[in-house]
Design a protein around this motif. Sequence first.
Motif, PDB file in Angstrom:
ATOM      1  N   GLU A 162      10.120   6.429  52.952  1.00 51.04           N
ATOM      2  CA  GLU A 162       8.961   6.417  52.060  1.00 51.04           C
ATOM      3  C   GLU A 162       7.664   6.414  52.867  1.00 51.04           C
ATOM      4  OE1 GLU A 162       9.501   3.102  49.433  1.00 51.04           O
ATOM      5  OE2 GLU A 162      11.193   4.051  48.399  1.00 51.04           O
ATOM      6  N   GLN A 163       7.636   5.658  53.965  1.00 46.94           N
ATOM      7  CA  GLN A 163       6.454   5.629  54.830  1.00 46.94           C
ATOM      8  C   GLN A 163       6.161   7.025  55.364  1.00 46.94           C
ATOM      9  OE1 GLN A 163       6.900   3.180  58.320  1.00 46.94           O
ATOM     10  NE2 GLN A 163       4.870   3.650  59.071  1.00 46.94           N
ATOM     11  N   ARG A 164       7.190   7.735  55.762  1.00 42.38           N
ATOM     12  CA  ARG A 164       7.021   9.111  56.263  1.00 42.38           C
ATOM     13  C   ARG A 164       6.378   9.998  55.188  1.00 42.38           C
ATOM     14  NH1 ARG A 164       5.658  13.200  59.119  1.00 42.38           N
ATOM     15  NH2 ARG A 164       7.061  14.953  59.128  1.00 42.38           N
ATOM     16  N   LEU A 165       6.851   9.862  53.960  1.00 43.39           N
ATOM     17  CA  LEU A 165       6.287  10.660  52.873  1.00 43.39           C
ATOM     18  C   LEU A 165       4.828  10.301  52.622  1.00 43.39           C
ATOM     19  CD1 LEU A 165       9.309  10.741  50.401  1.00 43.39           C
ATOM     20  CD2 LEU A 165       8.469  12.605  51.859  1.00 43.39           C
ATOM     21  N   VAL A 166       4.506   9.021  52.620  1.00 41.70           N
ATOM     22  CA  VAL A 166       3.119   8.587  52.430  1.00 41.70           C
ATOM     23  C   VAL A 166       2.246   9.162  53.546  1.00 41.70           C
ATOM     24  CG1 VAL A 166       1.576   6.576  52.450  1.00 41.70           C
ATOM     25  CG2 VAL A 166       3.683   6.525  51.098  1.00 41.70           C
ATOM     26  N   GLU A 167       2.723   9.094  54.796  1.00 40.33           N
ATOM     27  CA  GLU A 167       1.975   9.646  55.928  1.00 40.33           C
ATOM     28  C   GLU A 167       1.718  11.141  55.752  1.00 40.33           C
ATOM     29  OE1 GLU A 167       4.594   8.627  59.118  1.00 40.33           O
ATOM     30  OE2 GLU A 167       3.861   6.563  59.244  1.00 40.33           O
ATOM     31  N   ALA A 168       2.653  11.833  55.083  1.00 39.18           N
ATOM     32  CA  ALA A 168       2.526  13.273  54.846  1.00 39.18           C
ATOM     33  C   ALA A 168       1.709  13.572  53.587  1.00 39.18           C
ATOM     34  CB  ALA A 168       3.915  13.903  54.743  1.00 39.18           C
ATOM     35  N   GLY A 169       1.207  12.541  52.923  1.00 41.03           N
ATOM     36  CA  GLY A 169       0.411  12.731  51.731  1.00 41.03           C
ATOM     37  C   GLY A 169       1.211  13.084  50.492  1.00 41.03           C
ATOM     38  N   VAL A 170       2.471  12.709  50.486  1.00 40.33           N
ATOM     39  CA  VAL A 170       3.358  12.986  49.346  1.00 40.33           C
ATOM     40  C   VAL A 170       3.344  11.776  48.423  1.00 40.33           C
ATOM     41  CG1 VAL A 170       5.738  13.477  48.658  1.00 40.33           C
ATOM     42  CG2 VAL A 170       4.798  14.522  50.730  1.00 40.33           C
ATOM     43  N   GLY A 171       3.117  12.006  47.125  1.00 36.82           N
ATOM     44  CA  GLY A 171       2.961  10.910  46.177  1.00 36.82           C
ATOM     45  C   GLY A 171       4.183  10.521  45.379  1.00 36.82           C
ATOM     46  N   VAL A 172       5.276  11.294  45.503  1.00 35.45           N
ATOM     47  CA  VAL A 172       6.479  11.009  44.724  1.00 35.45           C
ATOM     48  C   VAL A 172       7.708  11.226  45.597  1.00 35.45           C
ATOM     49  CG1 VAL A 172       7.862  11.682  42.710  1.00 35.45           C
ATOM     50  CG2 VAL A 172       5.386  11.779  42.581  1.00 35.45           C
ATOM     51  N   ALA A 173       8.632  10.264  45.545  1.00 37.53           N
ATOM     52  CA  ALA A 173       9.933  10.409  46.205  1.00 37.53           C
ATOM     53  C   ALA A 173      10.985  10.579  45.119  1.00 37.53           C
ATOM     54  CB  ALA A 173      10.251   9.177  47.047  1.00 37.53           C
ATOM     55  N   ARG A 174      11.871  11.527  45.317  1.00 34.19           N
ATOM     56  CA  ARG A 174      12.962  11.776  44.369  1.00 34.19           C
ATOM     57  C   ARG A 174      14.283  11.755  45.105  1.00 34.19           C
ATOM     58  NH1 ARG A 174       9.878  16.693  41.250  1.00 34.19           N
ATOM     59  NH2 ARG A 174       8.449  15.328  40.126  1.00 34.19           N
ATOM     60  N   LEU A 175      15.345  11.550  44.336  1.00 30.63           N
ATOM     61  CA  LEU A 175      16.672  11.586  44.921  1.00 30.63           C
ATOM     62  C   LEU A 175      17.714  11.871  43.851  1.00 30.63           C
ATOM     63  CD1 LEU A 175      18.183   8.654  44.137  1.00 30.63           C
ATOM     64  CD2 LEU A 175      16.565   7.834  45.837  1.00 30.63           C
ATOM     65  N   GLU A 176      18.865  12.266  44.324  1.00 33.57           N
ATOM     66  CA  GLU A 176      20.047  12.452  43.477  1.00 33.57           C
ATOM     67  C   GLU A 176      21.119  11.556  44.060  1.00 33.57           C
ATOM     68  OE1 GLU A 176      24.096  13.878  42.802  1.00 33.57           O
ATOM     69  OE2 GLU A 176      23.051  14.046  44.707  1.00 33.57           O
ATOM     70  N   VAL A 177      21.786  10.815  43.192  1.00 32.33           N
ATOM     71  CA  VAL A 177      22.856   9.922  43.626  1.00 32.33           C
ATOM     72  C   VAL A 177      23.985  10.041  42.615  1.00 32.33           C
ATOM     73  CG1 VAL A 177      21.863   7.912  42.438  1.00 32.33           C
ATOM     74  CG2 VAL A 177      23.396   7.558  44.378  1.00 32.33           C
ATOM     75  N   ASP A 194      24.908  18.112  35.867  1.00 29.63           N
ATOM     76  CA  ASP A 194      26.118  17.539  36.454  1.00 29.63           C
ATOM     77  C   ASP A 194      26.274  16.121  35.918  1.00 29.63           C
ATOM     78  OD1 ASP A 194      28.190  16.474  37.997  1.00 29.63           O
ATOM     79  OD2 ASP A 194      27.508  17.430  39.832  1.00 29.63           O
ATOM     80  N   PRO A 195      27.332  15.851  35.159  1.00 30.56           N
ATOM     81  CA  PRO A 195      27.508  14.509  34.598  1.00 30.56           C
ATOM     82  C   PRO A 195      27.782  13.443  35.662  1.00 30.56           C
ATOM     83  CG  PRO A 195      29.448  15.842  34.186  1.00 30.56           C
ATOM     84  CD  PRO A 195      28.411  16.763  34.775  1.00 30.56           C
ATOM     85  N   LEU A 196      28.041  13.871  36.901  1.00 31.71           N
ATOM     86  CA  LEU A 196      28.306  12.913  37.973  1.00 31.71           C
ATOM     87  C   LEU A 196      27.048  12.574  38.772  1.00 31.71           C
ATOM     88  CD1 LEU A 196      31.738  14.289  39.234  1.00 31.71           C
ATOM     89  CD2 LEU A 196      31.287  12.487  37.550  1.00 31.71           C
ATOM     90  N   SER A 197      25.921  13.184  38.421  1.00 30.80           N
ATOM     91  CA  SER A 197      24.666  12.953  39.143  1.00 30.80           C
ATOM     92  C   SER A 197      23.698  12.115  38.322  1.00 30.80           C
ATOM     93  CB  SER A 197      23.973  14.283  39.460  1.00 30.80           C
ATOM     94  OG  SER A 197      24.645  14.986  40.467  1.00 30.80           O
ATOM     95  N   VAL A 198      22.967  11.251  39.041  1.00 28.24           N
ATOM     96  CA  VAL A 198      21.851  10.501  38.476  1.00 28.24           C
ATOM     97  C   VAL A 198      20.628  10.913  39.292  1.00 28.24           C
ATOM     98  CG1 VAL A 198      20.860   8.214  38.081  1.00 28.24           C
ATOM     99  CG2 VAL A 198      23.335   8.564  37.860  1.00 28.24           C
ATOM    100  N   PHE A 199      19.565  11.282  38.612  1.00 29.91           N
ATOM    101  CA  PHE A 199      18.327  11.708  39.272  1.00 29.91           C
ATOM    102  C   PHE A 199      17.290  10.599  39.102  1.00 29.91           C
ATOM    103  CE2 PHE A 199      20.661  15.414  37.884  1.00 29.91           C
ATOM    104  CZ  PHE A 199      20.771  16.116  39.074  1.00 29.91           C
ATOM    105  N   MET A 200      16.590  10.289  40.196  1.00 38.27           N
ATOM    106  CA  MET A 200      15.649   9.176  40.188  1.00 38.27           C
ATOM    107  C   MET A 200      14.382   9.561  40.936  1.00 38.27           C
ATOM    108  SD  MET A 200      18.326   6.072  41.007  1.00 38.27           S
ATOM    109  CE  MET A 200      17.542   4.804  39.993  1.00 38.27           C
TER     110      MET A 200
END
Length: 163
Positions: free
Chosen positions: A99-114, A142-148
Amino acid sequence: MRIERIDPGLSSVGALLEESDQYMAALYPAESNHLESVDDLCRPNVALFGCFVDGELAACGAVKVIDDGEGRYGEVKRLFVGAPYRRRGISAALMARLEQRLVEAGVGVARLEVGVSQPEALSLYRQLGYVERSRFGAYGPDPLSVFMEKKLPSRESAAAQRR
C-alpha cells in the motif's frame, strides 16, 4: 523481518511462487487461478516485494499499477507466505508495504481478487479496511472469486501522518 523490493527472477522467488501455485491449485480449478507469471512480475508497472526472516525469503507480494477504463488503481497480486512462516504478521506487514508503494506512486485505490476458500486472507483484508466490490479489470464472473478494494491516503496526507 526485513521487507524490500526484489527481482522476480531470483531462484528463491521461483521456489516460493511454485509453492504458491501448488497451494492455489489444491484450492481452485485452473480457470479460477489468476496468478501472475515471473514475466508478468517483471513488467515496469509491477513492483514485487519480499519479506526475509533470518535471511530466508519467507513471503512475497506484488502491486501492479493499472490505468484502464475504470481509472488508475493498484492491484495486489501474488501475496503469499511460505508455510513455515505463517501466523507471524508477515502478510499484514507486506500489505502495508504494498500500500505504501501505491501511495508513493500517487495511486488512490488498491484492489485485489481473493478466493472464497481462503478465510484467513479474507479476514486479513477486511481487518485492513478492504471492502467487497464488483469485479474489475479483465476478470470474468467467477463464483469462487471475491473482489475487494481500499481507498488509500494521498501522498501528502500519508507524509503528514508519518511526521
